[in-house]
Scaffold this active site. Structure first.
Site, PDB file in Angstrom:
ATOM      1  N   GLU A 185      37.785  30.815  44.015  1.00 41.15           N
ATOM      2  CA  GLU A 185      38.173  31.830  43.326  1.00 41.15           C
ATOM      3  C   GLU A 185      39.325  31.418  42.458  1.00 41.15           C
ATOM      4  O   GLU A 185      40.059  30.398  42.389  1.00 41.15           O
ATOM      5  CB  GLU A 185      38.654  33.212  44.134  1.00 41.15           C
ATOM      6  CG  GLU A 185      39.827  32.794  45.093  1.00 41.15           C
ATOM      7  CD  GLU A 185      40.444  34.073  45.492  1.00 41.15           C
ATOM      8  OE1 GLU A 185      40.998  34.889  44.576  1.00 41.15           O
ATOM      9  OE2 GLU A 185      40.234  34.448  46.462  1.00 41.15           O
TER      10      GLU A 185
ATOM     11  N   VAL B 263      37.260  37.877  45.227  1.00 39.11           N
ATOM     12  CA  VAL B 263      36.223  37.279  46.168  1.00 39.11           C
ATOM     13  C   VAL B 263      34.705  37.819  45.815  1.00 39.11           C
ATOM     14  O   VAL B 263      33.859  37.140  45.599  1.00 39.11           O
ATOM     15  CB  VAL B 263      36.608  37.911  47.572  1.00 39.11           C
ATOM     16  CG1 VAL B 263      35.150  37.688  48.526  1.00 39.11           C
ATOM     17  CG2 VAL B 263      37.560  37.005  48.305  1.00 39.11           C
TER      18      VAL B 263
ATOM     19  N   ASP C 284      40.228  53.816  49.452  1.00 41.84           N
ATOM     20  CA  ASP C 284      40.634  52.580  48.680  1.00 41.84           C
ATOM     21  C   ASP C 284      39.956  51.576  49.679  1.00 41.84           C
ATOM     22  O   ASP C 284      40.824  51.177  50.585  1.00 41.84           O
ATOM     23  CB  ASP C 284      41.982  52.359  48.689  1.00 41.84           C
ATOM     24  CG  ASP C 284      42.394  51.004  47.771  1.00 41.84           C
ATOM     25  OD1 ASP C 284      41.489  50.416  47.353  1.00 41.84           O
ATOM     26  OD2 ASP C 284      43.484  50.930  47.296  1.00 41.84           O
TER      27      ASP C 284
ATOM     28  N   SER D  44      37.799  47.689  49.332  1.00 48.33           N
ATOM     29  CA  SER D  44      37.685  46.699  48.334  1.00 48.33           C
ATOM     30  C   SER D  44      36.086  46.466  48.262  1.00 48.33           C
ATOM     31  O   SER D  44      35.361  46.488  49.152  1.00 48.33           O
ATOM     32  CB  SER D  44      38.151  45.395  49.234  1.00 48.33           C
ATOM     33  OG  SER D  44      37.760  44.084  48.173  1.00 48.33           O
TER      34      SER D  44
ATOM     35  N   LYS E  15      43.348  40.111  54.781  1.00 48.13           N
ATOM     36  CA  LYS E  15      44.569  40.359  54.758  1.00 48.13           C
ATOM     37  C   LYS E  15      45.232  41.237  55.598  1.00 48.13           C
ATOM     38  O   LYS E  15      44.846  42.107  55.691  1.00 48.13           O
ATOM     39  CB  LYS E  15      45.152  40.482  53.303  1.00 48.13           C
ATOM     40  CG  LYS E  15      44.663  39.492  52.224  1.00 48.13           C
ATOM     41  CD  LYS E  15      45.302  39.855  51.018  1.00 48.13           C
ATOM     42  CE  LYS E  15      44.870  38.661  49.982  1.00 48.13           C
ATOM     43  NZ  LYS E  15      43.369  38.520  49.888  1.00 48.13           N
TER      44      LYS E  15
END
Length: 301
Positions: A25, A106, A138, A140, A159
């Site tokens: 990335e 990602v 929220d 991802s 994370k």
């Protein structure tokens, strides 16, 4: 219409010869570190992949073109670029249509890697379910992408600033294989331990590659998440890092930091609070993931 897709000379040669390729990335370059450390780290990760017998393909959007693999000049250009879009599935096409420059998260890297026929992608950590997602929603786009796009993603887990139990639950609901390497516990980015048992464990790159092929043969959508724990010598133990994470999360809430700005804010706070150790650990785990991804890519060819 013709897709604006360009391959670097190294990647074009690897594709022509059927050599193993590993996607990388570009948000770590544009949104993760200052120049020149960002470019130095990117080159170190690419060198690690080459040392393992594979070819790196760093992916970024430059002036409205998807670049699969970057030349030295392009890497320097990206490392110093201003007003770079942070791209996920939602904004990838808009960046291309407007002729802008963008760095891939990602999700966007998986999309571009699949377009280029690259089956393995090494990153630091995936996004996931944010704390308080039951109110903010929220979550991802990385999680949905893992359920849609057939790329094996090697990461050090999600994370640790995220809600890891909810992230694992969403991945299970979406049917994404979550595979731990070398241990039964899910790693938590800076730390090897998360307190969560990994749903699956595979220690052999050849077996991981075989699982990737079998998913395709079975007609199963989506990829695999391979969670590779940070090396022991580089980790920040969970008991040490989590109080720092909690303080950073409170600061973000007080300052009204939301959406795409949350992760960069938290990582910056953690860098300051750990006197740079969090960034050192981040670099170590990315290099470790690159090594494993290259081994899996070699098995796939």
């Amino acid at each position: 219409m013709t897709l604006p897709l360009s391959y670097s000379p190294d990647v074009a040669e690897a594709r022509a010869k059927g050599l193993p390729l590993v996607a990388l990335e570009s948000t770590i370059i544009t949104h993760g570190m200052p120049f020149p450390q960002n470019v130095e780290t990117a080159r170190a990760v690419e060198a690690e992949i080459r040392a393992q017998g594979a070819v790196p393909a760093t992916i970024a959007i430059l002036d409205g073109t998807i670049h699969v693999g970057l030349t030295d000049a392009q890497l320097d250009q990206l490392g110093q670029a201003q007003d770079v879009m942070k791209l996920s599935r939602a904004d990838l096409a808009v960046c291309l249509a407007q002729g802008r420059t963008g760095a891939t998260t990602v999700a966007a890297t998986m999309i571009c890697a699949h377009l280029a026929g690259i089956a393995v992608f090494a990153t630091g950590g995936i996004g996931g379910v944010h704390r308080g997602a039951e109110d903010s929603f929220d979550i991802s786009a990385d999680l949905q992408e893992l359920s849609k796009t057939p790329v094996t993603v090697v990461a050090a887990g999600a994370k640790a600033i995220l809600d890891l139990p909810k992230t694992l639950e969403v991945l299970e609901t979406l049917g994404v294989p979550v595979i731990a390497v070398g241990q039964d516990e899910l790693p938590a980015f800076w730390s090897r331990a998360s307190g969560l048992k990994a749903p699956l464990r595979m220690d052999d790159p050849a077996a991981i590659a075989k699982s990737h092929r079998l998913r395709g043969a079975l007609g199963l959508a989506g990829g695999q998440l391979v969670t590779n724990p940070i090396p022991v010598e580089a980790e920040i133990p969970r008991a040490e890092i989590m109080p720092v994470v909690e303080e950073a999360l409170k600061a973000a809430a007080v300052q009204g930091i939301t959406a795409k700005e949350v992760t960069p804010f938290l990582l910056s706070r953690l860098f300051d609070a750990t006197e740079g150790r969090s960034l050192d650990a981040n670099i170590a785990l990315v290099l470790n993931n690159a090594r494993l991804a290259a081994k899996i890519a070699r098995e796939l060819v």
